[in-house]
Design a protein around this motif. Structure first.
Motif, PDB file in Angstrom:
ATOM      1  N   HIS A 156      11.229 -62.932 -36.613  1.00  0.00           N
ATOM      2  CA  HIS A 156       9.954 -63.419 -36.080  1.00  0.00           C
ATOM      3  C   HIS A 156      10.273 -63.835 -34.644  1.00  0.00           C
ATOM      4  CE1 HIS A 156       7.617 -64.241 -39.978  1.00  0.00           C
ATOM      5  NE2 HIS A 156       8.705 -63.557 -40.308  1.00  0.00           N
ATOM      6  N   VAL A 157       9.307 -63.718 -33.751  1.00  0.00           N
ATOM      7  CA  VAL A 157       9.620 -63.987 -32.343  1.00  0.00           C
ATOM      8  C   VAL A 157       8.813 -65.164 -31.792  1.00  0.00           C
ATOM      9  CG1 VAL A 157       9.553 -63.012 -29.998  1.00  0.00           C
ATOM     10  CG2 VAL A 157      10.365 -61.621 -31.916  1.00  0.00           C
ATOM     11  N   VAL A 158       9.531 -65.985 -31.033  1.00  0.00           N
ATOM     12  CA  VAL A 158       8.946 -67.099 -30.296  1.00  0.00           C
ATOM     13  C   VAL A 158       9.260 -66.839 -28.828  1.00  0.00           C
ATOM     14  CG1 VAL A 158       9.277 -69.553 -29.819  1.00  0.00           C
ATOM     15  CG2 VAL A 158       9.269 -68.753 -32.187  1.00  0.00           C
ATOM     16  N   MET A 159       8.302 -67.040 -27.946  1.00  0.00           N
ATOM     17  CA  MET A 159       8.576 -66.821 -26.516  1.00  0.00           C
ATOM     18  C   MET A 159       8.197 -68.068 -25.720  1.00  0.00           C
ATOM     19  SD  MET A 159       7.025 -62.972 -26.052  1.00  0.00           S
ATOM     20  CE  MET A 159       7.850 -62.557 -24.513  1.00  0.00           C
ATOM     21  N   PRO A 184       4.097 -60.314 -25.162  1.00  0.00           N
ATOM     22  CA  PRO A 184       4.251 -60.688 -26.577  1.00  0.00           C
ATOM     23  C   PRO A 184       3.883 -59.539 -27.521  1.00  0.00           C
ATOM     24  CG  PRO A 184       3.103 -62.414 -25.367  1.00  0.00           C
ATOM     25  CD  PRO A 184       3.272 -61.284 -24.411  1.00  0.00           C
ATOM     26  N   LEU A 185       2.937 -58.730 -27.083  1.00  0.00           N
ATOM     27  CA  LEU A 185       2.478 -57.624 -27.913  1.00  0.00           C
ATOM     28  C   LEU A 185       3.628 -56.683 -28.306  1.00  0.00           C
ATOM     29  CD1 LEU A 185      -0.115 -56.460 -29.086  1.00  0.00           C
ATOM     30  CD2 LEU A 185      -0.414 -55.127 -26.975  1.00  0.00           C
ATOM     31  N   VAL A 237       3.416 -63.410 -32.573  1.00  0.00           N
ATOM     32  CA  VAL A 237       4.423 -63.980 -31.677  1.00  0.00           C
ATOM     33  C   VAL A 237       3.923 -65.341 -31.211  1.00  0.00           C
ATOM     34  CG1 VAL A 237       5.577 -63.699 -29.447  1.00  0.00           C
ATOM     35  CG2 VAL A 237       5.272 -61.726 -30.952  1.00  0.00           C
ATOM     36  N   ILE A 238       4.775 -66.352 -31.367  1.00  0.00           N
ATOM     37  CA  ILE A 238       4.339 -67.693 -30.973  1.00  0.00           C
ATOM     38  C   ILE A 238       4.741 -67.923 -29.517  1.00  0.00           C
ATOM     39  CG2 ILE A 238       4.542 -70.156 -31.452  1.00  0.00           C
ATOM     40  CD1 ILE A 238       5.307 -69.356 -34.337  1.00  0.00           C
ATOM     41  N   SER A 270       3.172 -70.723 -27.611  1.00  0.00           N
ATOM     42  CA  SER A 270       2.836 -72.059 -27.132  1.00  0.00           C
ATOM     43  C   SER A 270       2.753 -73.038 -28.284  1.00  0.00           C
ATOM     44  CB  SER A 270       1.492 -72.017 -26.402  1.00  0.00           C
ATOM     45  OG  SER A 270       0.971 -73.326 -26.264  1.00  0.00           O
ATOM     46  N   LEU A 271       3.061 -74.287 -27.963  1.00  0.00           N
ATOM     47  CA  LEU A 271       2.943 -75.363 -28.951  1.00  0.00           C
ATOM     48  C   LEU A 271       1.472 -75.617 -29.246  1.00  0.00           C
ATOM     49  CD1 LEU A 271       4.754 -77.423 -30.426  1.00  0.00           C
ATOM     50  CD2 LEU A 271       4.770 -78.794 -28.364  1.00  0.00           C
ATOM     51  N   TRP A 272       0.635 -75.237 -28.302  1.00  0.00           N
ATOM     52  CA  TRP A 272      -0.789 -75.591 -28.398  1.00  0.00           C
ATOM     53  C   TRP A 272      -1.679 -74.368 -28.570  1.00  0.00           C
ATOM     54  CZ3 TRP A 272      -0.067 -80.357 -29.213  1.00  0.00           C
ATOM     55  CH2 TRP A 272       0.890 -81.067 -28.489  1.00  0.00           C
ATOM     56  N   SER A 273      -1.067 -73.219 -28.944  1.00  0.00           N
ATOM     57  CA  SER A 273      -1.902 -72.022 -28.981  1.00  0.00           C
ATOM     58  C   SER A 273      -3.064 -72.191 -29.943  1.00  0.00           C
ATOM     59  CB  SER A 273      -1.067 -70.804 -29.377  1.00  0.00           C
ATOM     60  OG  SER A 273      -0.647 -70.950 -30.696  1.00  0.00           O
ATOM     61  N   GLU A 274      -4.194 -71.609 -29.536  1.00  0.00           N
ATOM     62  CA  GLU A 274      -5.411 -71.773 -30.321  1.00  0.00           C
ATOM     63  C   GLU A 274      -5.269 -71.221 -31.735  1.00  0.00           C
ATOM     64  OE1 GLU A 274      -8.699 -70.085 -28.278  1.00  0.00           O
ATOM     65  OE2 GLU A 274      -8.438 -71.480 -26.600  1.00  0.00           O
ATOM     66  N   ASP A 275      -4.464 -70.169 -31.838  1.00  0.00           N
ATOM     67  CA  ASP A 275      -4.364 -69.538 -33.156  1.00  0.00           C
ATOM     68  C   ASP A 275      -3.226 -70.115 -33.994  1.00  0.00           C
ATOM     69  OD1 ASP A 275      -2.566 -66.500 -32.269  1.00  0.00           O
ATOM     70  OD2 ASP A 275      -2.318 -68.587 -31.668  1.00  0.00           O
TER      71      ASP A 275
END
Ligand code: CTP
Length: 418
Positions: free
Chosen positions: A35-38, A48-49, A59-60, A62-67
């Motif tokens: 799994h990928v974190v950037m 990320p795509l 792909v994660i 952000s700590l605050w990503s909306e999804d």
């Protein structure tokens, strides 16, 4: 459902970020489920795509990503804690000087740094940067800090760098990074058959490190033992359910979690600490490098430079020999033998002479094995067996040794039950 082991590849913002794509592919080939974190900076280098398409996972970024939390049920709750707890390894590739500094200092200001602090899984860091940055004392100090905390560093290679300079700092080969992941996971048991609590109910007394015998108030007789083998054994025994007492001569290592550590300096102090705790122990593993000699008389003042000087030494007590004499019947004793020549012949003789149940013989003449090295190789000798311990990280070798010890313990317990 996939049986593959989930690992987390964290991509940080360096020019080598594109190489993480190949690392992800090779991890898949090796049977992992990456799994990928950037970090935000990484997304400036690679989309990320790209990783989402290869891995089939969100792909994660952000700590605050909306999804966050909205990934088809894959994640829930506090996402970084989830990631930290569900992954078998955190692999940072490439690791910039910035992320290395944040890890070393416990800064937690984005998804990756919070995940790093929250995970207990092995962490593998593959740095890549300009040669002067890599050689900078600040970076080297941070790397050393991470190493002492158990982070696996995949050393960068030397060669042409993106900045046009030549030197160290180029991301290690993708295959070396994947090999480091496999090795780190093997040591935790995640990549092999999980060990049940096969040492539950046992009290394992482990000695580690190299004793120091004072010459005068500032000097001592010591040896090159780092303590890594004994500490790895203590941690592994704890993981398998044993109560662990670790009698440690000086090392730079942090006490393994869950172990009761007793710190000593000299052979005599180690002897006293071991004999005091011997009645509690059902298994004793003497991995320490105990000085065979000490000063017949320790100088009370610093010895002055005064031409040639002879130090008069006297033998220390042989702790292993003494504990074999004094132990309760049934206490299982494993000795270590560091040999530089005729390894097996000397090992067999030592097994008999010391009267131990098993002896791990290792050849300390090489640089890849033995003292102060992260890896080791040897032979596990018992009066009736000779089991090869192939070259492996000390963490991995400790698991192999305890596999044998647990099997022998189970075999000796069996008749009592019938
Ligand atoms: N050992 C011990 N007390 C000592 C010296 C060694 O308990 N004073 C233990 C070590 O912890 C190790 C084993 O004995 O488990 C073998 O150590 P090694 O140094 O290989 O053996 P020695 O008995 O010192 O034999 P030699 O140095 O002559 O090979």
């Amino acid at each position: 459902m996939s049986e593959r082991v989930k690992v987390t590849v964290a991509v940080t913002g360096g020019i080598a970020a594109y190489k993480a794509v190949e690392v992800v592919r090779q991890l898949q080939d090796a049977g992992f489920d990456p799994h990928v974190v950037m970090t935000r900076a990484a997304t400036e280098f690679v989309q990320p795509l790209t990783f989402a398409a290869i891995t089939g996972h969100k792909v994660i970024t952000s700590l605050w990503s909306e999804d966050a939390g909205a990934s088809g049920g894959e994640m829930s709750g506090i996402e970084h804690i989830n990631e930290a707890q569900t992954t078998a390894a955190l692999i940072v590739v490439p690791a910039t000087a910035d992320i290395i500094a944040k890890f070393a200092n416990g800064i937690a200001d984005d998804f990756l740094t919070t995940t790093y602090l929250a995970t207990t899984a092995p962490v593998i860091v593959a740095p890549a940067m300009n040669v002067n940055m890599w050689n900078h004392p600040a970076v080297q100090l941070n790397i050393a800090t991470l190493r002492t905390r158990g982070v696996h560093i995949v050393e960068p290679d030397s060669g042409y760098l993106a900045c046009g300079m030549v030197g160290g700092g180029r991301l290690a080969e993708e295959s070396s990074i994947v090999a480091a992941v496999a090795e780190a996971l093997a040591s935790t048991g995640a990549a092999r058959t999980p060990q049940p609590g096969d040492l539950a109910g046992e009290t394992v007394l482990v000695t580690a490190g190299g004793t120091r015998e004072p010459i005068d108030p500032v000097r001592y007789i010591g040896n090159r033992s780092s303590g890594k083998m004994g500490y790895a054994l203590a941690a592994e025994a704890h993981r398998r359910g044993a109560r662990v007492i670790l009698v440690s001569a000086p090392t730079s290592l942090a006490a393994p979690a869950g172990c009761d550590r007793v710190c000593v300096t000299t052979a005599e102090q180690m002897r006293a600490a071991v004999l005091e705790r011997l009645p509690d122990a059902s298994i004793v593993i003497m991995a320490a490098a105990v000085s065979d000699y000490r000063m017949a008389e320790v100088a009370s003042q610093k010895l002055k430079r005064d031409g040639a000087r002879t130090l008069r030494l006297e033998p220390t007590a042989d702790i292993l020999h003494e504990l074999v004499e004094r132990k309760r019947p049934g206490t299982f004793v494993v000795g270590f033998a560091a040999e530089t020549e005729n390894v097996l012949v000397n090992g067999r003789a030592k097994l008999a002479r010391k009267g131990v149940d098993a002896l791990v013989v290792n050849d300390v003449s090489g640089t890849a094995t033995g003292f102060d090295s992260d890896s080791n190789a040897g032979v596990f000798l018992t009066p009736s067996q000779e089991i090869e311990l192939p070259l492996a990280a000390k963490t991995e070798m400790s698991a192999l040794i305890l596999d044998e010890v647990a099997a022998l313990r189970a075999a000796t317990r069996e008749p009592a039950r019938t």
